[in-house]
Structure formats: structure tokens, C-alpha cells
Motif scaffolding. Structure first.
Motif, PDB file in Angstrom:
ATOM      1  N   VAL A 222     -97.647 -11.095  42.755  1.00  0.00           N
ATOM      2  CA  VAL A 222     -98.845 -11.735  42.197  1.00  0.00           C
ATOM      3  C   VAL A 222     -98.568 -12.240  40.784  1.00  0.00           C
ATOM      4  N   VAL A 223     -98.012 -11.370  39.933  1.00  0.00           N
ATOM      5  CA  VAL A 223     -97.750 -11.744  38.543  1.00  0.00           C
ATOM      6  C   VAL A 223     -96.704 -12.862  38.473  1.00  0.00           C
ATOM      7  N   SER A 224     -95.652 -12.749  39.268  1.00  0.00           N
ATOM      8  CA  SER A 224     -94.584 -13.748  39.256  1.00  0.00           C
ATOM      9  C   SER A 224     -95.096 -15.116  39.670  1.00  0.00           C
ATOM     10  N   ASN A 225     -95.892 -15.169  40.741  1.00  0.00           N
ATOM     11  CA  ASN A 225     -96.399 -16.457  41.224  1.00  0.00           C
ATOM     12  C   ASN A 225     -97.485 -17.018  40.311  1.00  0.00           C
ATOM     13  N   ALA A 226     -98.260 -16.140  39.692  1.00  0.00           N
ATOM     14  CA  ALA A 226     -99.248 -16.605  38.717  1.00  0.00           C
ATOM     15  C   ALA A 226     -98.532 -17.215  37.510  1.00  0.00           C
ATOM     16  N   TYR A 227     -97.437 -16.592  37.098  1.00  0.00           N
ATOM     17  CA  TYR A 227     -96.625 -17.122  35.998  1.00  0.00           C
ATOM     18  C   TYR A 227     -96.082 -18.505  36.370  1.00  0.00           C
ATOM     19  N   GLN A 228     -95.677 -18.660  37.628  1.00  0.00           N
ATOM     20  CA  GLN A 228     -95.143 -19.943  38.083  1.00  0.00           C
ATOM     21  C   GLN A 228     -96.205 -21.039  37.990  1.00  0.00           C
ATOM     22  N   VAL A 229     -97.437 -20.701  38.333  1.00  0.00           N
ATOM     23  CA  VAL A 229     -98.539 -21.666  38.223  1.00  0.00           C
ATOM     24  C   VAL A 229     -98.728 -22.072  36.767  1.00  0.00           C
ATOM     25  N   PHE A 230     -98.750 -21.078  35.868  1.00  0.00           N
ATOM     26  CA  PHE A 230     -98.908 -21.349  34.442  1.00  0.00           C
ATOM     27  C   PHE A 230     -97.757 -22.209  33.932  1.00  0.00           C
ATOM     28  N   GLN A 231     -96.536 -21.879  34.339  1.00  0.00           N
ATOM     29  CA  GLN A 231     -95.359 -22.642  33.910  1.00  0.00           C
ATOM     30  C   GLN A 231     -95.450 -24.096  34.356  1.00  0.00           C
ATOM     31  N   THR A 232     -95.869 -24.311  35.590  1.00  0.00           N
ATOM     32  CA  THR A 232     -95.971 -25.669  36.113  1.00  0.00           C
ATOM     33  C   THR A 232     -97.009 -26.479  35.352  1.00  0.00           C
ATOM     34  N   LEU A 233     -98.167 -25.870  35.113  1.00  0.00           N
ATOM     35  CA  LEU A 233     -99.224 -26.588  34.400  1.00  0.00           C
ATOM     36  C   LEU A 233     -98.838 -26.880  32.954  1.00  0.00           C
ATOM     37  N   LEU A 234     -98.062 -25.975  32.340  1.00  0.00           N
ATOM     38  CA  LEU A 234     -97.696 -26.138  30.941  1.00  0.00           C
ATOM     39  C   LEU A 234     -96.529 -27.111  30.755  1.00  0.00           C
ATOM     40  N   LEU A 235     -95.495 -26.981  31.568  1.00  0.00           N
ATOM     41  CA  LEU A 235     -94.258 -27.727  31.342  1.00  0.00           C
ATOM     42  C   LEU A 235     -94.008 -28.854  32.339  1.00  0.00           C
ATOM     43  N   ASN A 236     -94.656 -28.802  33.494  1.00  0.00           N
ATOM     44  CA  ASN A 236     -94.433 -29.839  34.515  1.00  0.00           C
ATOM     45  C   ASN A 236     -95.756 -30.250  35.131  1.00  0.00           C
ATOM     46  N   ASN A 237     -96.739 -30.464  34.277  1.00  0.00           N
ATOM     47  CA  ASN A 237     -98.090 -30.751  34.753  1.00  0.00           C
ATOM     48  C   ASN A 237     -98.097 -31.984  35.664  1.00  0.00           C
ATOM     49  N   PRO A 238     -98.445 -31.807  36.948  1.00  0.00           N
ATOM     50  CA  PRO A 238     -98.391 -32.938  37.874  1.00  0.00           C
ATOM     51  C   PRO A 238     -99.385 -34.043  37.536  1.00  0.00           C
ATOM     52  N   PHE A 239    -100.527 -33.665  36.978  1.00  0.00           N
ATOM     53  CA  PHE A 239    -101.530 -34.673  36.629  1.00  0.00           C
ATOM     54  C   PHE A 239    -101.019 -35.562  35.483  1.00  0.00           C
ATOM     55  N   LYS A 240    -100.284 -34.951  34.551  1.00  0.00           N
ATOM     56  CA  LYS A 240     -99.676 -35.723  33.469  1.00  0.00           C
ATOM     57  C   LYS A 240     -98.567 -36.623  34.001  1.00  0.00           C
ATOM     58  N   ILE A 241     -97.774 -36.091  34.936  1.00  0.00           N
ATOM     59  CA  ILE A 241     -96.690 -36.873  35.535  1.00  0.00           C
ATOM     60  C   ILE A 241     -97.247 -38.077  36.289  1.00  0.00           C
ATOM     61  N   ILE A 242     -98.309 -37.854  37.044  1.00  0.00           N
ATOM     62  CA  ILE A 242     -98.934 -38.944  37.799  1.00  0.00           C
ATOM     63  C   ILE A 242     -99.489 -40.003  36.848  1.00  0.00           C
ATOM     64  N   ALA A 243    -100.123 -39.544  35.763  1.00  0.00           N
ATOM     65  CA  ALA A 243    -100.681 -40.485  34.781  1.00  0.00           C
ATOM     66  C   ALA A 243     -99.575 -41.308  34.127  1.00  0.00           C
ATOM     67  N   GLU A 244     -98.450 -40.665  33.796  1.00  0.00           N
ATOM     68  CA  GLU A 244     -97.326 -41.375  33.182  1.00  0.00           C
ATOM     69  C   GLU A 244     -96.725 -42.391  34.153  1.00  0.00           C
ATOM     70  N   ARG A 245     -96.608 -41.995  35.412  1.00  0.00           N
ATOM     71  CA  ARG A 245     -96.061 -42.900  36.420  1.00  0.00           C
ATOM     72  C   ARG A 245     -96.974 -44.112  36.603  1.00  0.00           C
ATOM     73  N   GLN A 246     -98.290 -43.867  36.645  1.00  0.00           N
ATOM     74  CA  GLN A 246     -99.233 -44.959  36.819  1.00  0.00           C
ATOM     75  C   GLN A 246     -99.231 -45.883  35.608  1.00  0.00           C
ATOM     76  N   ALA A 247     -99.053 -45.284  34.409  1.00  0.00           N
ATOM     77  CA  ALA A 247     -98.994 -46.097  33.192  1.00  0.00           C
ATOM     78  C   ALA A 247     -97.787 -47.036  33.227  1.00  0.00           C
ATOM     79  N   LYS A 248     -96.657 -46.553  33.741  1.00  0.00           N
ATOM     80  CA  LYS A 248     -95.463 -47.397  33.860  1.00  0.00           C
ATOM     81  C   LYS A 248     -95.699 -48.527  34.853  1.00  0.00           C
TER      82      LYS A 248
END
Length: 270
Positions: A222-248
Motif C-alpha cells: 500500500v505504502v509503496s504504490n501510494a508513493y508511486q502515485v505521488f512520484q508520478t504526479l510530482l515528477l511525471n504529471n501526465p496532465f502536464k505532459i499532455i498540456a505540453e504536447r498539445q502546446a507543441k
């Protein structure tokens, strides 16, 4: 991408299988380098158990290990993102070399390797982090399941040596796994059947595993996978990636529109 997803699934399954190897108790009298490493992990968790609460020790140890391994996980995430971005171009190559004969397959392989090289994608580099992590994660899991001192006591509603009677940890472990994979796949320019299948199958595996494992092990997941969610949102936020791709994409469309307007204006002057 399909090959990488299948390989990741096999490695994850291998982790569970290898973790089950060696079920005997590990104590200070145990011999062998592996058992000594497992016991050391168990001792470290006990030192982190504030007030004698093993559950707190498990949580703190998991956070420390995940943080120390963060650079390796980031290499994986970066490689995964690069592979996702190249999917449209890979499909173009597959359409360019549709044949199933040896010559066509060789041409497709060479073109794919060239594409990877041009964009700095290294399949070998993406696999090293997984191989380095595996012994550490297996040792941690075995410490939770084989060191007797970590299987006693209570934490919140949990008896750490028994399964969760209310199924809360299995549900949370599966839920965080699903959320983590969904966030990772969210940024992919294109989805495929393999990605969707893994996003369904892997959380089910984790749920079944946590359902039958001791609560101390389930707490780790539970803790490990919750950490993975936090890591993704902080360092590899998909919504930010999508916004950057759309901006390009929008910037490229605007550039092409300016060129067309300039050409049209030039023709009028003639």
C-alpha cells in the motif's frame, strides 16, 4: 511498447515468485549471504519502529527505500515516456515495412534501431534500473515475511502477522496500483490492448497477493504504490505532459498557418 509492457509484467510476476522462495524463518543465527541481508533489512525496520510499533517501522523503511531508489525509477519513467512519444513513428515504420518475410523484418528492425538512436532511447538502459531494484525489493519483502520479529504486534486494526480481516489493505494496494498505472498510461499518445490488459491484470494480482499475505507485507504494498502515485504526479504529471504536447501541436499549427498566410500574401503581391 508491447514487448516492454510484457517484459515489465513478467518481471513483476518474477518478483512475486522469487519473493516466495525461501519461506523459513530468518534469525541472527541464520547463515548465508542472502539470509543475512534479509535479516539486516529486518533489523533496520525494527530500529525505525517508533515506540515499538512495527507498522510504523514498515512505513518509514518503505519510504526510505523508495526515496533512495527514486533516481532509478525516474530512469524507467523517462524511458517509458520516450517510448510512448515514439509510438506514432513506430507505427509509420510498421506500415512502411508490413511484410512478414525475413528481409522486411530485418529492414523494420534496422529502421526501428535507427529511430531509437536518433531520439536517444536505450532499451538496455531502461532495463538496468529494474534489474538493480529487484534484489532490494525481494530482500525487503522476504524480511517482512520471514523475520519473526516483524510478524508480531498490532498496528491500527491490523495483526501484522495475519491477513487483513476487513480487506482494507488489499483494496488500497490494488487501488493505488491501478491509479499509478492509469496515471502512467494517461500520457501515452496512443493506447494499445497490451497497456489496457496490464492495467487490469496487475492490480488484480496485487489484490490477490495482499488478500493472502500477512498484513505487514500488504502494508508495504500500500505504502509503496501510494508513493508511486505521488512520484508520478510530482515528477511525471501526465496532465502536464499532455498540456505540453498539445502546446507543441498548437504552436506547429500556428507556424504552418503563418507560412500559408505569408505565401498567400506573396502571391497577391505578384
Amino acid at each position: 511498447m508491447k514487448k516492454k509492457i510484457k517484459l515489465a509484467g513478467l518481471l513483476s510476476l518474477s518478483l512475486l515468485v522469487l519473493a516466495a522462495c525461501g519461506t523459513g524463518a530468518v534469525t541472527s543465527q541464520s547463515t548465508g549471504a542472502w539470509d543475512k541481508l534479509v535479516y539486516w533489512f529486518g533489523q533496520f525496520i525494527q530500529h525505525l519502529s517508533i515506540g515499538g510499533h512495527i507498522g510504523i517501522g514498515i512505513i518509514l523503511f518503505t519510504l526510505i527505500i523508495r526515496t533512495l531508489l527514486l533516481p532509478l525509477f525516474q530512469i524507467q519513467m523517462k524511458s517509458s515516456r520516450q517510448m510512448q512519444e515514439l509510438q506514432p513513428k513506430l507505427k509509420e515504420l510498421q506500415a512502411q515495412y508490413p511484410g512478414t518475410d525475413m528481409a522486411s523484418r530485418q529492414a523494420l528492425s534496422e529502421a526501428t534501431s535507427k529511430l531509437y538512436k536518433e531520439h536517444g532511447v536505450s532499451l538496455t538502459a531502461s532495463m538496468w534500473p529494474i534489474l538493480i531494484q529487484m534484489p532490494i525489493l525481494i530482500a525487503l519483502f522476504q524480511a517482512l515475511s520471514r523475520v519473526p520479529e516483524l510478524k508480531v504486534g498490532h498496528f491500527l486494526w491490523l495483526n501484522l502477522g495475519a491477513t487483513d480481516p476487513y480487506f482494507i489493505l488489499p483494496i488500497l494496494a490494488a487501488g493505488f496500483t491501478l491509479l499509478s498505472m492509469w496515471l502512467t498510461n494517461k500520457a501515452a499518445p496512443e493506447k494499445n490492448g497490451a497497456m489496457v490488459a496490464m492495467m487490469i491484470i496487475f492490480p488484480i494480482m496485487i489484490f490477490w497477493f495482499a488478500l493472502t499475505a500477512a498484513s505487514g507485507v500488504s502494508l508495504y504494498w500500500v505504502v509503496s504504490n501510494a508513493y508511486q502515485v505521488f512520484q508520478t504526479l510530482l515528477l511525471n504529471n501526465p496532465f502536464k505532459i499532455i498540456a505540453e504536447r498539445q502546446a507543441k501541436i498548437d504552436a506547429e499549427k500556428e507556424r504552418e498557418a503563418k507560412i500559408r498566410r505569408a505565401q498567400k500574401k506573396a502571391r497577391k503581391k505578384k
